[in-house]
Design a protein around this motif. Structure first.
Motif, short mmCIF file in Angstrom:
data_model
loop_
_atom_site.label_atom_id
_atom_site.label_comp_id
_atom_site.label_asym_id
_atom_site.label_seq_id
_atom_site.Cartn_x
_atom_site.Cartn_y
_atom_site.Cartn_z
N ARG A 3 1.36 2.47 7.15
CA ARG A 3 0.47 3.45 6.53
C ARG A 3 1.17 4.05 5.32
O ARG A 3 2.06 4.89 5.46
N GLY A 4 0.77 3.60 4.15
CA GLY A 4 1.37 4.09 2.90
C GLY A 4 1.16 5.58 2.72
O GLY A 4 1.99 6.28 2.14
N GLU A 5 0.04 6.09 3.28
CA GLU A 5 -0.28 7.51 3.16
C GLU A 5 0.81 8.39 3.78
O GLU A 5 1.14 9.45 3.25
N TYR A 6 1.40 7.93 4.89
CA TYR A 6 2.45 8.69 5.59
C TYR A 6 3.64 8.91 4.68
O TYR A 6 4.16 10.03 4.56
N TYR A 7 4.10 7.83 4.02
CA TYR A 7 5.26 7.94 3.12
C TYR A 7 4.90 8.69 1.84
O TYR A 7 5.71 9.44 1.30
N HIS A 8 3.67 8.48 1.36
CA HIS A 8 3.23 9.13 0.12
C HIS A 8 3.24 10.65 0.27
O HIS A 8 3.67 11.37 -0.65
N GLU A 9 2.82 11.15 1.41
CA GLU A 9 2.78 12.61 1.64
C GLU A 9 4.18 13.21 1.60
O GLU A 9 4.35 14.39 1.26
N ARG A 10 5.18 12.44 1.95
CA ARG A 10 6.56 12.93 1.96
C ARG A 10 7.23 12.84 0.58
O ARG A 10 8.39 13.19 0.42
N HIS B 255 -5.69 7.34 1.04
CA HIS B 255 -6.23 8.20 2.10
C HIS B 255 -7.11 7.42 3.09
O HIS B 255 -8.01 6.68 2.70
N GLY B 256 -6.81 7.63 4.37
CA GLY B 256 -7.63 7.03 5.43
C GLY B 256 -7.50 5.52 5.56
O GLY B 256 -8.35 4.87 6.18
N LYS B 257 -6.44 4.96 4.96
CA LYS B 257 -6.26 3.51 5.03
C LYS B 257 -4.95 3.15 5.74
O LYS B 257 -3.98 3.90 5.69
N ALA B 258 -4.98 2.01 6.39
CA ALA B 258 -3.77 1.48 7.04
C ALA B 258 -3.75 -0.02 6.81
O ALA B 258 -4.77 -0.64 6.51
N GLU B 259 -2.58 -0.60 6.95
CA GLU B 259 -2.44 -2.05 6.81
C GLU B 259 -1.84 -2.63 8.09
O GLU B 259 -0.94 -2.03 8.69
N GLY C 88 -0.64 -12.76 6.31
CA GLY C 88 -1.31 -11.97 5.28
C GLY C 88 -1.52 -10.54 5.74
O GLY C 88 -1.00 -10.13 6.80
N THR C 89 -2.27 -9.78 4.97
CA THR C 89 -2.47 -8.35 5.26
C THR C 89 -3.93 -8.07 5.55
O THR C 89 -4.82 -8.59 4.87
N VAL C 90 -4.17 -7.26 6.57
CA VAL C 90 -5.52 -6.82 6.94
C VAL C 90 -5.59 -5.31 6.72
O VAL C 90 -4.73 -4.58 7.22
N GLU C 91 -6.57 -4.86 5.99
CA GLU C 91 -6.73 -3.42 5.76
C GLU C 91 -7.67 -2.83 6.81
O GLU C 91 -8.72 -3.41 7.11
N LEU C 92 -7.28 -1.70 7.37
CA LEU C 92 -8.11 -0.98 8.35
C LEU C 92 -8.26 0.46 7.91
O LEU C 92 -7.47 0.97 7.11
N SER C 93 -9.26 1.12 8.47
CA SER C 93 -9.37 2.57 8.24
C SER C 93 -8.56 3.27 9.32
O SER C 93 -8.35 2.72 10.40
N PHE C 94 -8.08 4.48 9.02
CA PHE C 94 -7.34 5.25 10.02
C PHE C 94 -7.77 6.71 9.94
O PHE C 94 -7.72 7.33 8.88
N THR D 239 -6.85 9.69 16.07
CA THR D 239 -5.90 8.57 16.19
C THR D 239 -6.66 7.25 16.34
O THR D 239 -6.41 6.49 17.28
N ARG D 240 -7.57 7.00 15.40
CA ARG D 240 -8.44 5.83 15.54
C ARG D 240 -8.33 4.91 14.33
O ARG D 240 -8.45 5.34 13.19
N PHE D 241 -8.12 3.63 14.63
CA PHE D 241 -8.20 2.59 13.62
C PHE D 241 -9.61 2.00 13.67
O PHE D 241 -10.18 1.86 14.75
N GLY D 242 -10.14 1.65 12.52
CA GLY D 242 -11.48 1.07 12.49
C GLY D 242 -11.61 0.04 11.38
O GLY D 242 -10.66 -0.24 10.66
N ASN D 243 -12.82 -0.50 11.23
CA ASN D 243 -13.08 -1.48 10.18
C ASN D 243 -13.29 -0.74 8.86
O ASN D 243 -14.01 0.25 8.80
N LEU D 244 -12.65 -1.25 7.82
CA LEU D 244 -12.72 -0.61 6.51
C LEU D 244 -13.90 -1.18 5.73
O LEU D 244 -14.06 -2.40 5.64
#
Length: 494
Positions: free
Chosen positions: A422-429, A450-454, A466-472, A477-482
């Motif tokens: 989750r790039g958002e986690y590192y970006h906030e720091r 925001h709200g994205k995870a890989e 490869g990489t799959v993008e999901l919503s978070f 604490t829910r992952f979903g389809n983006l």
């Protein structure tokens, strides 16, 4: 051929206790009936295989006949003759003429299922005798390398295999059987809507990349702390258990035709905490609110409704801390025997105990043990794993295979290795000061993350990486389809 059998046709014991239980007459009657009328094979195929025959020649005749019938070819004394011209075992019984005698001596086709059941039961008795002798021999031999606890686990494993598959060990199998199994898997994928051969996770893009969770696969789900490994695992567990429907599969067996029974070994969190996470996701109420009891009436009603829905889900949680790999395997076997088991999740691999004092060897033993469970129980096993700290020292914090902690054997044993990022986690720091010129750039980047995870698929033995993008959604604490850009007009996250 006229050996004295331990059990006669009435089931009464006879003189020679060293002769293993068998009935040559039942085998002859069944083979004769099949060679006379190939349609009879369908009545017995679900009961016995060639491995259940006592006489090895009879086993070869049955296997060859079954192979021809499976290809819609005739299996008769005449067509089988060519396959047994050089068979030394058959020569001792009179050569290919024995095939004709079998067909000629077949009395009744209506009793063929009874003969098949008798052959199967006697084969199980032989395996039980052999297993009993093996247990007795090992128990009598006092060996420091073979502890009684380990012997009990081994005995339970052998008994489980005997109860489930009708044999204590599989040994070699013909290529024909392997090809047939592969065709059945492909057929299941073809028949299933969406074309998945494995169990769907309900995360569409991930399913598309993996083809669902495949039987006998070990999937490693790795990530640094706070990336959401446990959340993703619980989401997948809940999605599979929620979709569970039982019925008759394409191969004629009873079991899950949609979703599945899920076993969850939670070695870090208690069962109550794990259930709280799943309830937060199902009810769409933040886990913090649930813990504090800070809910209004509509939220509480939603929470109760979600709890009722979860009661019916076949999701079983074991929160025993520091469980040995042998015990984990034994409990998984027991769960499959009692309730069924379609997917097993272990949170997380480094908290399972092995027998070695060397940490690298211990992790290798655990990863091999998890792969063995996947193959033995014929289910996908998802094992969560920690990553080493070297991820944090890199500028690009996306994990890679070399980051798997403590042992290369994890990567070696796994069929699939996935990383949660989750790039958002590192970006906030990395937030600059409010008056910094970089603030606008930081905020713009934050909006994109925001709200994205890989989920990064770093290894897949039978498919693409490869990489799959999901919503978070962190509150639930829910992952979903983006939702993709071209789907923007058609609704939100689902």
């Amino acid at each position: 051929m006229n050996e004295v059998s331990t059990f006669n046709a009435t089931g009464a014991e006879v003189q020679n206790p060293d002769t293993m239980p068998h009935s040559i007459e039942a085998e002859q009657q069944l083979l004769g009936a099949v060679l006379t009328n190939n349609d009879i094979y369908d009545r017995v195929a679900s009961i016995i295989t060639s491995s259940h025959f006592y006489d090895p020649v009879h086993a070869r005749i049955y296997e060859t006949a079954a192979a021809r019938i499976a290809k819609n070819n005739l299996a008769s004394p005449v067509t089988l003759k060519a396959f047994f011209e050089d068979d030394d075992g058959l020569k001792e019984l009179g050569g290919p003429a024995y095939l004709a005698r079998l067909a000629g001596a077949a009395i009744s086709a209506f009793a063929v299922r009874d003969y098949a059941q008798m052959i199967y039961d006697l084969a199980i008795r032989r395996d039980l005798i052999a297993l009993g002798r093996d247990i007795s021999t090992k128990a009598a031999k006092v060996d420091i390398a073979s502890e009684p606890k380990e012997q009990i686990v081994e005995a339970e494993q052998a008994l489980y295999q005997l109860a489930e598959q009708g044999q204590t060990e599989s040994g070699f199998q013909s290529f024909l059987k392997a090809v047939t199994d592969a065709v059945n898997v492909a057929n299941a994928a073809y028949q299933r809507e969406g074309g998945l051969a494995g169990v769907p996770t309900a995360l569409v893009d991930l399913d598309e990349k993996l083809g669902g969770l495949h039987k006998s696969d070990l999937l490693i789900l790795a990530g640094r702390p706070s990336m959401g490994k446990t959340s993703l695992a619980t989401n997948i567990a809940f999605n599979i258990a929620k979709a569970y429907k039982r019925g008759t599969r394409p191969d004629g067996t009873e079991g899950a035709i949609d979703g599945g029974v899920v076993g969850f070994f939670s070695l870090e969190m208690s069962a109550e905490q794990l259930a709280g996470r799943i309830l937060a996701e199902a009810s769409e109420i933040s886990s913090h609110k649930i813990r504090q009891g800070d809910m209004d009436e509509s939220e509480f009603r939603r929470f109760v409704d979600a709890a009722k829905q979860l009661e019916a889900c076949p999701l079983y949680i074991d929160d025993t801390a520091a469980i040995p790999i042998s015990q984990l395997a034994a409990r998984a076997r027991r769960l499959k025997r009692i309730h069924g088991l379609d997917v097993l999740i272990v949170d997380y691999l480094q908290l399972v105990r092995g027998t070695s004092d060397n940490r690298v060897q211990e992790i290798g033993e655990i990863s091999m043990g998890l792969k063995a469970i996947a193959k033995e129980l014929d289910i996908p096993v998802i094992a969560l794993s920690q990553l080493s700290r070297q991820v944090e020292s890199r500028e690009d914090k996306r994990p890679q295979l070399s980051d798997l902690r403590e042992s290369g054997s994890i990567e070696q044993d796994a069929d699939v290795v996935m990383f949660v990022y989750r790039g958002e986690y590192y970006h906030e720091r990395e937030k600059p000061d409010d008056d910094s010129p970089n603030m606008a750039e930081w905020m713009e980047k934050g909006e994109k993350l925001h709200g994205k995870a890989e989920v990064i698929i770093g290894k897949q033995r039978h498919g693409p990486i490869g990489t799959v993008e999901l919503s978070f959604t962190p509150e639930f604490t829910r992952f979903g389809n983006l939702v993709k850009p071209w789907q923007q007009g058609g609704g939100g996250d689902f």
